[in-house]
Design a protein around this motif. Structure first.
Motif, mmCIF file in Angstrom:
data_model
loop_
_atom_site.group_PDB
_atom_site.id
_atom_site.type_symbol
_atom_site.label_atom_id
_atom_site.label_comp_id
_atom_site.label_asym_id
_atom_site.label_seq_id
_atom_site.Cartn_x
_atom_site.Cartn_y
_atom_site.Cartn_z
ATOM 1 N N SER A 38 0.831 -1.211 0.000
ATOM 2 C CA SER A 38 0.000 0.000 0.000
ATOM 3 C C SER A 38 0.865 1.260 0.000
ATOM 4 O O SER A 38 0.500 2.267 -0.614
ATOM 5 N N LEU A 39 2.019 1.225 0.654
ATOM 6 C CA LEU A 39 2.936 2.368 0.634
ATOM 7 C C LEU A 39 3.472 2.609 -0.775
ATOM 8 O O LEU A 39 3.512 3.749 -1.243
ATOM 9 N N ILE A 40 3.850 1.545 -1.461
ATOM 10 C CA ILE A 40 4.339 1.665 -2.838
ATOM 11 C C ILE A 40 3.243 2.218 -3.739
ATOM 12 O O ILE A 40 3.482 3.109 -4.566
ATOM 13 N N MET A 41 2.012 1.712 -3.580
ATOM 14 C CA MET A 41 0.902 2.199 -4.400
ATOM 15 C C MET A 41 0.610 3.665 -4.114
ATOM 16 O O MET A 41 0.295 4.434 -5.029
ATOM 17 N N ALA A 42 0.716 4.074 -2.854
ATOM 18 C CA ALA A 42 0.494 5.477 -2.513
ATOM 19 C C ALA A 42 1.575 6.364 -3.137
ATOM 20 O O ALA A 42 1.277 7.457 -3.634
ATOM 21 N N CYS A 43 2.810 5.893 -3.128
ATOM 22 C CA CYS A 43 3.894 6.669 -3.749
ATOM 23 C C CYS A 43 3.690 6.795 -5.254
ATOM 24 O O CYS A 43 3.879 7.871 -5.825
ATOM 25 N N ILE A 44 3.295 5.715 -5.898
ATOM 26 C CA ILE A 44 3.044 5.761 -7.341
ATOM 27 C C ILE A 44 1.876 6.685 -7.643
ATOM 28 O O ILE A 44 1.939 7.506 -8.575
ATOM 29 N N GLY A 45 0.803 6.591 -6.866
ATOM 30 C CA GLY A 45 -0.348 7.464 -7.075
ATOM 31 C C GLY A 45 -0.014 8.919 -6.871
ATOM 32 O O GLY A 45 -0.450 9.783 -7.641
ATOM 33 N N THR A 46 0.784 9.221 -5.868
ATOM 34 C CA THR A 46 1.174 10.605 -5.606
ATOM 35 C C THR A 46 2.032 11.152 -6.738
ATOM 36 O O THR A 46 1.831 12.281 -7.195
ATOM 37 N N SER A 47 2.988 10.348 -7.206
ATOM 38 C CA SER A 47 3.848 10.829 -8.288
ATOM 39 C C SER A 47 3.047 11.018 -9.573
ATOM 40 O O SER A 47 3.280 11.987 -10.307
ATOM 41 N N LEU A 48 2.093 10.135 -9.853
ATOM 42 C CA LEU A 48 1.246 10.319 -11.035
ATOM 43 C C LEU A 48 0.397 11.583 -10.906
ATOM 44 O O LEU A 48 0.243 12.330 -11.874
ATOM 45 N N PHE A 49 -0.135 11.816 -9.711
ATOM 46 C CA PHE A 49 -0.932 13.021 -9.482
ATOM 47 C C PHE A 49 -0.100 14.279 -9.707
ATOM 48 O O PHE A 49 -0.541 15.234 -10.352
ATOM 49 N N VAL A 50 1.135 14.275 -9.199
ATOM 50 C CA VAL A 50 2.009 15.435 -9.359
ATOM 51 C C VAL A 50 2.358 15.643 -10.823
ATOM 52 O O VAL A 50 2.320 16.779 -11.327
#
Length: 65
Positions: A38-50
């Motif tokens: 879930s931490l990895i998915m949150a990091c990927i989602g945040t970077s995509l959002f940015v």
């Protein structure tokens, strides 16, 4: 005879302890793996959002001139 029956019961109880120990180690390990995923998915989602936000802001600023 009674001592033999109680001894075999004790041995059976001791025999089941490794399964209890294994289950107690498996549960925290599963939570650790799930939290890592879930931490990895949150990091990927945040970077995509940015990235999408930056590209959108750049596109909007280019069209405003």
């Amino acid at each position: 005879m009674r001592e033999l029956m109680t001894m075999s019961g004790t041995q059976k109880a001791r025999g089941s302890l490794p399964y209890v120990r294994e289950a107690s180690h498996t549960t925290p390990k599963a939570f650790g793996i799930a939290s890592f995923i879930s931490l990895i998915m949150a990091c990927i989602g945040t970077s995509l959002f940015v990235m999408v936000t930056f590209f959108w802001a750049k596109r909007v600023s280019c069209h405003s001139y």
